[in-house]
Design a protein around this motif. Sequence first.
Motif, PDB file in Angstrom:
ATOM      1  N   ALA A  91       0.536  -1.073   0.063  1.00 27.10           N
ATOM      2  CA  ALA A  91      -0.012   0.025  -0.007  1.00 27.10           C
ATOM      3  C   ALA A  91       0.878   1.433  -0.089  1.00 27.10           C
ATOM      4  O   ALA A  91       0.605   2.256  -0.742  1.00 27.10           O
ATOM      5  N   ALA A  92       2.039   1.282   0.596  1.00 22.87           N
ATOM      6  CA  ALA A  92       2.835   2.614   0.862  1.00 22.87           C
ATOM      7  C   ALA A  92       3.424   2.651  -0.463  1.00 22.87           C
ATOM      8  O   ALA A  92       3.704   3.783  -1.160  1.00 22.87           O
ATOM      9  N   ALA A  93       4.181   1.407  -1.182  1.00 18.09           N
ATOM     10  CA  ALA A  93       4.533   1.680  -2.221  1.00 18.09           C
ATOM     11  C   ALA A  93       3.676   2.203  -3.541  1.00 18.09           C
ATOM     12  O   ALA A  93       4.027   3.077  -4.268  1.00 18.09           O
ATOM     13  N   GLY A  94       2.279   1.627  -3.315  1.00 20.46           N
ATOM     14  CA  GLY A  94       1.563   2.348  -4.418  1.00 20.46           C
ATOM     15  C   GLY A  94       1.177   3.913  -4.215  1.00 20.46           C
ATOM     16  O   GLY A  94       1.342   4.564  -5.239  1.00 20.46           O
ATOM     17  N   ASP A  95       1.275   4.468  -2.698  1.00 25.65           N
ATOM     18  CA  ASP A  95       0.819   5.549  -2.591  1.00 25.65           C
ATOM     19  C   ASP A  95       2.058   6.585  -2.989  1.00 25.65           C
ATOM     20  O   ASP A  95       2.108   7.473  -3.510  1.00 25.65           O
ATOM     21  N   ASP A  96       3.459   5.910  -2.801  1.00 26.49           N
ATOM     22  CA  ASP A  96       4.652   6.519  -3.145  1.00 26.49           C
ATOM     23  C   ASP A  96       4.639   6.696  -4.693  1.00 26.49           C
ATOM     24  O   ASP A  96       5.034   7.806  -5.338  1.00 26.49           O
ATOM     25  N   CYS A  97       4.371   5.716  -5.301  1.00 28.32           N
ATOM     26  CA  CYS A  97       4.263   5.829  -6.966  1.00 28.32           C
ATOM     27  C   CYS A  97       3.354   6.755  -7.313  1.00 28.32           C
ATOM     28  O   CYS A  97       3.767   7.550  -8.099  1.00 28.32           O
ATOM     29  N   VAL A  98       1.968   6.754  -6.936  1.00 31.65           N
ATOM     30  CA  VAL A  98       1.112   7.744  -7.307  1.00 31.65           C
ATOM     31  C   VAL A  98       1.532   9.251  -6.902  1.00 31.65           C
ATOM     32  O   VAL A  98       1.349  10.168  -7.766  1.00 31.65           O
ATOM     33  N   ARG A  99       1.784   9.258  -5.667  1.00 36.73           N
ATOM     34  CA  ARG A  99       2.588  10.856  -5.647  1.00 36.73           C
ATOM     35  C   ARG A  99       3.680  11.233  -6.472  1.00 36.73           C
ATOM     36  O   ARG A  99       3.690  12.071  -7.042  1.00 36.73           O
ATOM     37  N   SER A 144      -2.586   7.339 -11.897  1.00 34.39           N
ATOM     38  CA  SER A 144      -2.868   6.218 -11.292  1.00 34.39           C
ATOM     39  C   SER A 144      -2.589   5.047 -12.270  1.00 34.39           C
ATOM     40  O   SER A 144      -2.104   3.976 -11.702  1.00 34.39           O
ATOM     41  N   ALA A 145      -2.781   5.135 -13.623  1.00 35.58           N
ATOM     42  CA  ALA A 145      -2.510   4.123 -14.539  1.00 35.58           C
ATOM     43  C   ALA A 145      -0.861   3.806 -14.309  1.00 35.58           C
ATOM     44  O   ALA A 145      -0.688   2.821 -14.481  1.00 35.58           O
ATOM     45  N   ALA A 146      -0.057   4.758 -14.139  1.00 30.44           N
ATOM     46  CA  ALA A 146       1.265   4.468 -14.444  1.00 30.44           C
ATOM     47  C   ALA A 146       1.551   3.440 -13.196  1.00 30.44           C
ATOM     48  O   ALA A 146       2.774   3.167 -13.072  1.00 30.44           O
ATOM     49  N   CYS A 147       0.959   3.523 -11.981  1.00 32.24           N
ATOM     50  CA  CYS A 147       0.985   2.804 -10.831  1.00 32.24           C
ATOM     51  C   CYS A 147       0.373   1.545 -11.033  1.00 32.24           C
ATOM     52  O   CYS A 147       0.052   0.812  -9.782  1.00 32.24           O
ATOM     53  N   ASN A 148      -0.285   1.017 -11.954  1.00 38.35           N
ATOM     54  CA  ASN A 148      -0.906  -0.280 -11.823  1.00 38.35           C
ATOM     55  C   ASN A 148      -0.019  -1.559 -11.516  1.00 38.35           C
ATOM     56  O   ASN A 148      -0.561  -2.500 -10.676  1.00 38.35           O
ATOM     57  N   THR A 149       1.361  -1.665 -11.632  1.00 41.41           N
ATOM     58  CA  THR A 149       1.937  -2.589 -11.246  1.00 41.41           C
ATOM     59  C   THR A 149       2.005  -2.737  -9.668  1.00 41.41           C
ATOM     60  O   THR A 149       1.713  -3.604  -9.000  1.00 41.41           O
ATOM     61  N   GLN A 150       1.890  -1.385  -8.975  1.00 45.75           N
ATOM     62  CA  GLN A 150       2.123  -1.495  -7.594  1.00 45.75           C
ATOM     63  C   GLN A 150       0.731  -1.619  -6.992  1.00 45.75           C
ATOM     64  O   GLN A 150       0.483  -2.311  -6.054  1.00 45.75           O
ATOM     65  N   THR A 206     -10.138   2.817  -5.870  1.00 45.01           N
ATOM     66  CA  THR A 206     -10.415   4.066  -5.456  1.00 45.01           C
ATOM     67  C   THR A 206      -9.512   4.811  -4.712  1.00 45.01           C
ATOM     68  O   THR A 206      -9.441   6.176  -5.008  1.00 45.01           O
ATOM     69  N   PHE A 207      -9.076   4.278  -3.930  1.00 46.82           N
ATOM     70  CA  PHE A 207      -8.051   5.108  -3.034  1.00 46.82           C
ATOM     71  C   PHE A 207      -6.775   5.508  -4.001  1.00 46.82           C
ATOM     72  O   PHE A 207      -6.462   6.823  -3.857  1.00 46.82           O
ATOM     73  N   SER A 208      -6.318   4.660  -4.836  1.00 44.23           N
ATOM     74  CA  SER A 208      -5.213   4.902  -5.602  1.00 44.23           C
ATOM     75  C   SER A 208      -5.604   6.452  -6.530  1.00 44.23           C
ATOM     76  O   SER A 208      -4.959   7.216  -6.695  1.00 44.23           O
ATOM     77  N   ARG A 209      -7.008   6.291  -7.261  1.00 45.52           N
ATOM     78  CA  ARG A 209      -7.464   7.235  -8.011  1.00 45.52           C
ATOM     79  C   ARG A 209      -7.528   8.567  -7.297  1.00 45.52           C
ATOM     80  O   ARG A 209      -7.192   9.803  -7.783  1.00 45.52           O
ATOM     81  N   GLY A 222      13.113   8.792 -17.683  1.00 45.79           N
ATOM     82  CA  GLY A 222      11.799   9.177 -17.678  1.00 45.79           C
ATOM     83  C   GLY A 222      10.927   8.511 -16.751  1.00 45.79           C
ATOM     84  O   GLY A 222       9.662   8.827 -16.922  1.00 45.79           O
ATOM     85  N   VAL A 223      11.635   8.034 -15.657  1.00 48.27           N
ATOM     86  CA  VAL A 223      10.777   7.473 -14.694  1.00 48.27           C
ATOM     87  C   VAL A 223      11.083   8.240 -13.106  1.00 48.27           C
ATOM     88  O   VAL A 223      12.324   8.333 -12.916  1.00 48.27           O
ATOM     89  N   PRO A 224      10.083   8.735 -12.341  1.00 45.61           N
ATOM     90  CA  PRO A 224      10.378   9.140 -11.199  1.00 45.61           C
ATOM     91  C   PRO A 224      11.123   8.293 -10.352  1.00 45.61           C
ATOM     92  O   PRO A 224      10.957   6.908 -10.284  1.00 45.61           O
ATOM     93  N   GLU A 225      12.290   8.919  -9.615  1.00 48.40           N
ATOM     94  CA  GLU A 225      13.219   8.035  -8.839  1.00 48.40           C
ATOM     95  C   GLU A 225      12.339   7.290  -7.737  1.00 48.40           C
ATOM     96  O   GLU A 225      11.433   7.987  -7.151  1.00 48.40           O
ATOM     97  N   GLY A 226      12.844   6.237  -7.330  1.00 46.18           N
ATOM     98  CA  GLY A 226      12.201   5.717  -6.017  1.00 46.18           C
ATOM     99  C   GLY A 226      10.815   4.719  -6.065  1.00 46.18           C
ATOM    100  O   GLY A 226      10.415   4.302  -5.476  1.00 46.18           O
ATOM    101  N   ILE A 227      10.706   4.588  -7.448  1.00 48.45           N
ATOM    102  CA  ILE A 227       9.534   3.770  -7.978  1.00 48.45           C
ATOM    103  C   ILE A 227       9.821   2.306  -8.001  1.00 48.45           C
ATOM    104  O   ILE A 227      10.558   2.026  -8.845  1.00 48.45           O
ATOM    105  N   ALA A 228       9.324   1.545  -7.042  1.00 46.91           N
ATOM    106  CA  ALA A 228       9.690   0.030  -7.232  1.00 46.91           C
ATOM    107  C   ALA A 228       8.692  -0.641  -7.734  1.00 46.91           C
ATOM    108  O   ALA A 228       7.505  -0.544  -7.839  1.00 46.91           O
TER     109      ALA A 228
END
Length: 152
Positions: free
Chosen positions: A50-58, A79-85, A120-123, A146-152
């Motif tokens: 959940a934390a990784a998803g929130d970091d990615c979305v932010r 949000s779509a960029a973070c579908n993996t998370q 819903t939370f992600s969006r 082309g990808v924000p750093e720190g996204i796993a």
Amino acid sequence: MRAQLTGLCLTALELGACSGQPGAMASNSNICVDFKQPKAAALPGVSADAAAGDDCVRSWAYSLAPSPDDAGTVAEAASAACNTQLSRWNQQALTQPGADERSASLITGEPTTALAEHNTFSRTRALFYVVQARAGTCSPPPAKDGVPEGIA
């Protein structure tokens, strides 16, 4: 009557000039996320997925916020960029008993599932972060290839 109208118009012009530009609003950089700070540890009860998803979305929301598109469109892209998370978070949730059962949303009271609530939370977080970044005229996180750093 004409003098009153002229006075009223001059007052309106003076008030409109306060911001420097008609319709311009002041930004508040104090609301910006500092991506140079180390990430805080996840809160108790919050899964790492959940934390990784929130970091990615932010990160994506801040990176895409300068786009001229409306905030909703930018948030959907973030949000779509973070579908993996989101998928990892959903897979983790499916290991919990009763994860696929419908229950009432704690926010709306409508019938929902854990997976629907994650989506819903992600969006909604993406939309919040886009508006936050724009309101604070915030800097995006550093990016690599082309990808924000720190996204796993």
